[in-house]
Design an enzyme around this catalytic site. Structure first.
Site, PDB file in Angstrom:
ATOM      1  N   MET A   1       1.123  -1.147  -0.001  1.00 32.41           N
ATOM      2  CA  MET A   1       0.121   0.072  -0.129  1.00 32.41           C
ATOM      3  C   MET A   1       0.821   1.286   0.043  1.00 32.41           C
ATOM      4  O   MET A   1       0.265   2.406   0.362  1.00 32.41           O
ATOM      5  CB  MET A   1      -0.966   0.015   1.299  1.00 32.41           C
ATOM      6  CG  MET A   1      -2.022  -1.246   1.106  1.00 32.41           C
ATOM      7  SD  MET A   1      -3.420  -1.025   2.113  1.00 32.41           S
ATOM      8  CE  MET A   1      -2.668  -0.827   3.666  1.00 32.41           C
TER       9      MET A   1
ATOM     10  N   LEU B   1       6.607   3.151   1.594  1.00 34.54           N
ATOM     11  CA  LEU B   1       7.647   2.097   1.612  1.00 34.54           C
ATOM     12  C   LEU B   1       8.645   2.180   2.783  1.00 34.54           C
ATOM     13  O   LEU B   1       9.227   3.235   2.748  1.00 34.54           O
ATOM     14  CB  LEU B   1       8.156   1.746   0.108  1.00 34.54           C
ATOM     15  CG  LEU B   1       7.222   1.614  -1.011  1.00 34.54           C
ATOM     16  CD1 LEU B   1       8.003   1.169  -2.273  1.00 34.54           C
ATOM     17  CD2 LEU B   1       6.281   0.318  -0.815  1.00 34.54           C
ATOM     18  N   HIS B   2       8.797   1.005   3.123  1.00 29.83           N
ATOM     19  CA  HIS B   2       9.955   1.089   4.228  1.00 29.83           C
ATOM     20  C   HIS B   2      10.796  -0.058   4.047  1.00 29.83           C
ATOM     21  O   HIS B   2      10.518  -0.937   3.330  1.00 29.83           O
ATOM     22  CB  HIS B   2       9.245   1.346   5.695  1.00 29.83           C
ATOM     23  CG  HIS B   2       8.303   0.206   5.836  1.00 29.83           C
ATOM     24  ND1 HIS B   2       8.433  -1.105   5.973  1.00 29.83           N
ATOM     25  CD2 HIS B   2       6.978   0.314   6.128  1.00 29.83           C
ATOM     26  CE1 HIS B   2       7.114  -1.868   6.159  1.00 29.83           C
ATOM     27  NE2 HIS B   2       6.447  -1.007   6.153  1.00 29.83           N
TER      28      HIS B   2
ATOM     29  N   GLY C   1      10.948  -2.759   5.435  1.00 33.65           N
ATOM     30  CA  GLY C   1      10.037  -4.237   5.374  1.00 33.65           C
ATOM     31  C   GLY C   1       9.525  -4.573   4.160  1.00 33.65           C
ATOM     32  O   GLY C   1       9.843  -5.597   3.612  1.00 33.65           O
ATOM     33  N   HIS C   2       9.028  -3.316   3.434  1.00 36.20           N
ATOM     34  CA  HIS C   2       8.739  -3.818   2.019  1.00 36.20           C
ATOM     35  C   HIS C   2       9.647  -3.912   1.119  1.00 36.20           C
ATOM     36  O   HIS C   2       9.783  -4.985   0.191  1.00 36.20           O
ATOM     37  CB  HIS C   2       7.988  -2.435   1.271  1.00 36.20           C
ATOM     38  CG  HIS C   2       6.676  -1.842   2.028  1.00 36.20           C
ATOM     39  ND1 HIS C   2       6.637  -0.842   2.720  1.00 36.20           N
ATOM     40  CD2 HIS C   2       5.595  -2.384   2.172  1.00 36.20           C
ATOM     41  CE1 HIS C   2       5.566  -0.574   3.311  1.00 36.20           C
ATOM     42  NE2 HIS C   2       4.724  -1.733   2.825  1.00 36.20           N
TER      43      HIS C   2
ATOM     44  N   GLN D   1       5.938 -11.819   6.823  1.00 38.14           N
ATOM     45  CA  GLN D   1       5.272 -12.345   8.079  1.00 38.14           C
ATOM     46  C   GLN D   1       4.796 -11.423   9.172  1.00 38.14           C
ATOM     47  O   GLN D   1       3.792 -11.799   9.979  1.00 38.14           O
ATOM     48  CB  GLN D   1       6.607 -12.827   8.640  1.00 38.14           C
ATOM     49  CG  GLN D   1       6.461 -13.744  10.078  1.00 38.14           C
ATOM     50  CD  GLN D   1       7.354 -13.722  10.986  1.00 38.14           C
ATOM     51  OE1 GLN D   1       8.795 -13.927  10.523  1.00 38.14           O
ATOM     52  NE2 GLN D   1       7.466 -13.762  12.232  1.00 38.14           N
TER      53      GLN D   1
ATOM     54  N   GLN E   1      -2.584 -12.560   7.688  1.00 38.48           N
ATOM     55  CA  GLN E   1      -2.957 -12.352   6.352  1.00 38.48           C
ATOM     56  C   GLN E   1      -2.356 -13.063   5.364  1.00 38.48           C
ATOM     57  O   GLN E   1      -2.886 -13.679   4.278  1.00 38.48           O
ATOM     58  CB  GLN E   1      -2.401 -10.786   5.873  1.00 38.48           C
ATOM     59  CG  GLN E   1      -2.349 -10.334   4.505  1.00 38.48           C
ATOM     60  CD  GLN E   1      -1.779  -8.983   4.135  1.00 38.48           C
ATOM     61  OE1 GLN E   1      -2.607  -8.124   4.419  1.00 38.48           O
ATOM     62  NE2 GLN E   1      -0.524  -8.812   3.875  1.00 38.48           N
TER      63      GLN E   1
ATOM     64  N   SER F   1       6.668  -0.267  10.100  1.00 34.98           N
ATOM     65  CA  SER F   1       5.062  -0.281   9.613  1.00 34.98           C
ATOM     66  C   SER F   1       4.845   1.126   9.000  1.00 34.98           C
ATOM     67  O   SER F   1       5.364   2.104   9.521  1.00 34.98           O
ATOM     68  CB  SER F   1       4.045  -0.696  10.809  1.00 34.98           C
ATOM     69  OG  SER F   1       2.872  -0.177  10.127  1.00 34.98           O
TER      70      SER F   1
HETATM   71  P1  AMP Z   1       1.482  -3.037   3.327  1.00 36.14           P
HETATM   72  O1  AMP Z   1       1.950  -1.847   2.710  1.00 36.14           O
HETATM   73  O2  AMP Z   1       1.221  -2.604   4.935  1.00 36.14           O
HETATM   74  O3  AMP Z   1      -0.014  -3.492   2.950  1.00 36.14           O
HETATM   75  O4  AMP Z   1       2.440  -4.203   3.554  1.00 36.14           O
HETATM   76  C1  AMP Z   1       2.781  -4.835   2.228  1.00 36.14           C
HETATM   77  C2  AMP Z   1       3.695  -6.049   2.335  1.00 36.14           C
HETATM   78  O5  AMP Z   1       4.754  -5.766   3.355  1.00 36.14           O
HETATM   79  C3  AMP Z   1       2.692  -6.977   3.435  1.00 36.14           C
HETATM   80  O6  AMP Z   1       2.995  -8.401   2.727  1.00 36.14           O
HETATM   81  C4  AMP Z   1       3.331  -6.775   4.682  1.00 36.14           C
HETATM   82  O7  AMP Z   1       3.325  -8.076   5.541  1.00 36.14           O
HETATM   83  C5  AMP Z   1       4.877  -6.592   4.193  1.00 36.14           C
HETATM   84  N1  AMP Z   1       5.518  -5.743   5.510  1.00 36.14           N
HETATM   85  C6  AMP Z   1       5.093  -4.810   6.102  1.00 36.14           C
HETATM   86  N2  AMP Z   1       5.829  -4.484   7.071  1.00 36.14           N
HETATM   87  C7  AMP Z   1       6.871  -5.351   7.311  1.00 36.14           C
HETATM   88  C8  AMP Z   1       7.984  -5.763   7.930  1.00 36.14           C
HETATM   89  N3  AMP Z   1       8.269  -4.720   9.079  1.00 36.14           N
HETATM   90  N4  AMP Z   1       8.852  -6.612   7.605  1.00 36.14           N
HETATM   91  C9  AMP Z   1       8.356  -7.568   6.622  1.00 36.14           C
HETATM   92  N5  AMP Z   1       7.314  -7.317   5.817  1.00 36.14           N
HETATM   93  C10 AMP Z   1       6.688  -6.203   6.095  1.00 36.14           C
END
Ligand code: AMP
Length: 512
Positions: free
Chosen positions: A30, A33-34, A36-37, A148, A153, A185
């Site tokens: 969504m 981006l950080h 994690g993404h 994870q 999800q 996040s």
């Molecule tokens: P989002 O943009 O929050 O929908 O996240 C997109 C994808 O990135 C999802 O599959 C999340 O699980 C993954 N994601 C979000 N935060 C992290 C994180 N800290 N570490 C690993 N994956 C993440």
């Protein structure tokens, strides 16, 4: 890197990629981006020829009182962030493109979506499953990457893939955290300085549970009480739920077993945060933890060799495993072996006469022979000794260790179809070396597989490992391998250099 906003353009790109035989990875996000993404993007880059990152703040997964309107959006910054990652396409449709006014069909997940996030956020997973299926249909990825971080999800999407017979494979990547433990996040941006500090309570409570497990405690009630105590000492946070669940069913367990997942959700100020931790013995790597969570089951039936392994979810994962679907710790897709190591280490394919077939001992790719050939880990040292090569340079002049058969597909409990999947890659790899005349088969699993998938033997014809290796600790056969060539091959069967307690003597005198 191309920015595409229309479904038609996205489809055209993915059709072209498929027509050119390129594998396609999709990282749905969504935006905002950080790291994690980006960890998902890196993994996709490692495993796929072309990578698509979707950026779409999906309205159908937000409840009416949730933060859809204020969710952080900054496409320009996201594009800048992605630029160094050699992403092929950023797919960023607007809401009208994804949900035109006549839109009325949704995917409604089942039990997987009911507890925890599903209970706290009614309709959330309906929105997630719907948008993910739409994205899969538009992009048609071979592999989709999820974190994870959103454990439930990932679980819902696994069910979606399995229940609706989707062909996309799933890879789940470990949680990326801030140095103080807070899971990265996009919503962390909502926190003020005090809340940001308080937000570490989620990861602290999870770590507390892990510490207790490491010290030998396993009663969930005790662990949860301790986790709640960590929250009680943090007045800025309100715990919404804390649970320890069986990772395949997401049902609460009374006692922890390796692979169980501790889940928490809490409000810090007005920001809702979630986090989780997979529990296991100390020293288990993130990759292995994910694998445990995807495969582990408590031992409930004394006769069963690997209880519960024959679940549909696992079967699906293992079927796909060689390209890493869901077994994210296995990081070497066949294309990497074929294109990277063969090119780098084998300038003269004709020179190689001996192929070694069997799983490299370490599960982590970093320890794979071709990654760090001089590292001389246990496996490499024993392998060199077995074939009588002094070092990797000498080794690669005559020998090749094929990358195939090194994943969990080699275990005897794995379904036939999965083994065949591995074997296909093995044959591809062997065919690259036109002058092979000798095979060395390492260990019992590979012995079974080589007979079945290379020699074409059926169950009655397969010779048991113990009969083959006999007292000498190795065995030899002369065979024809129709799938490779019409020359005769010598096959040596021996113990795997690092599995089990028995070693085969060096085969060097026999290989001259
Ligand atoms: P989002 O943009 O929050 O929908 O996240 C997109 C994808 O990135 C999802 O599959 C999340 O699980 C993954 N994601 C979000 N935060 C992290 C994180 N800290 N570490 C690993 N994956 C993440």
């Amino acid at each position: 890197m191309r920015l595409l906003t229309s479904i038609a353009d996205m489809r055209a790109f993915s059709q072209q990629a498929r027509a050119a035989g390129r594998s396609l990875g999709l990282v749905p996000t969504m935006g905002s981006l950080h790291e994690g993404h980006l960890s998902l993007v890196r993994q996709a880059r490692r495993q796929c020829d072309a990578v698509v990152v979707s950026i779409f703040v999906n309205p159908t997964q937000f409840g009416p009182s949730e933060d859809f309107a204020r969710y952080p959006r900054n496409l320009d910054r996201d594009l800048e962030t992605l630029r160094p990652f050699r992403v092929d396409v950023v797919f960023a449709p607007d809401t009208a493109e994804m949900y035109p006014t006549m839109f009325e069909t949704y995917v409604v997940p089942g039990e997987a979506a009911k507890p925890f996030e599903g209970a706290s956020r009614p309709g959330h997973f309906r929105g997630v499953a719907t948008v993910v299926l739409k994205l899969f249909n538009i992009v048609r990825p071979d592999i989709a990457y999820f974190g994870q971080k959103d454990f439930q999800q990932a679980h819902v999407i696994r069910r979606l893939i399995e229940d609706l017979n989707l062909e996309t494979r799933l890879v789940i990547c470990p949680i990326i955290r801030e140095p103080d433990g807070l899971a990265k996040s996009s919503r962390n941006a909502y926190l003020n300085a005090e809340e940001r500090q308080a937000a570490t309570v989620l990861s602290r409570s999870l770590k507390r549970a892990r510490e207790l497990v490491h010290s030998g405690r396993s009663e969930t009630a005790d662990l949860l009480a301790e986790m709640r105590a960590v929250f009680a000492a943090e007045p800025r946070a309100q715990l919404e739920y804390a649970a320890i669940v069986d990772p395949l069913e997401l049902e609460s367990v009374e006692r922890v077993f390796a692979g169980c997942v501790a889940l928490v959700a809490a409000r810090v100020g007005s920001t809702r945060l979630i986090d989780n931790l997979i529990l296991a013995s100390p020293g288990v790597s993130d990759d292995m933890l994910i694998q445990l969570a995807l495969t582990a089951r408590p031992i409930t039936t004394p006769q069963a060799r690997i209880p519960g392994l024959e679940t549909d979810v696992l079967r699906l994962k293992i079927e796909n495993c060689r390209d890493c679907a869901a077994l994210s710790s296995i990081r070497l897709p066949p294309s990497e072996f074929l294109t990277k190591y063969v090119k780098r280490d084998y300038p003269d394919l004709n020179a190689v006469r001996v192929a070694i077939i069997g799983r490299d001992a370490p599960i982590h790719a970093a320890n794979f022979l071709y990654h760090s050939p001089e590292a001389s880990n246990r496996f490499v040292a024993a392998l060199l000794e077995l074939v009588g090569a002094r070092n990797f340079d000498e080794f690669r002049r005559r020998f090749v260790l094929t990358d195939a058969l090194r994943c969990h597909c080699t275990a005897p409990h794995v379904p036939e179809k999965a083994l065949a999947h591995c074997a296909r890659h093995l044959r591809e790899e062997l065919k690259l070396f036109p002058n092979l005349d000798t095979l060395i088969v390492l260990g019992e699993d590979a012995c079974l597989q080589a007979q079945r998938h290379l020699l074409g033997r059926d169950d009655r014809e397969i010779r048991p490992f113990n009969d083959l290796v006999k007292k000498e600790g190795w065995g030899e056969e002369e065979v024809r391998i129709a799938v490779l060539s019409d020359r005769p091959f010598r096959v040596f069967y021996c113990y795997h250099p690092t599995y089990g307690y028995t070693r085969s003597p060096s085969l060097a005198p026999l290989l001259r």
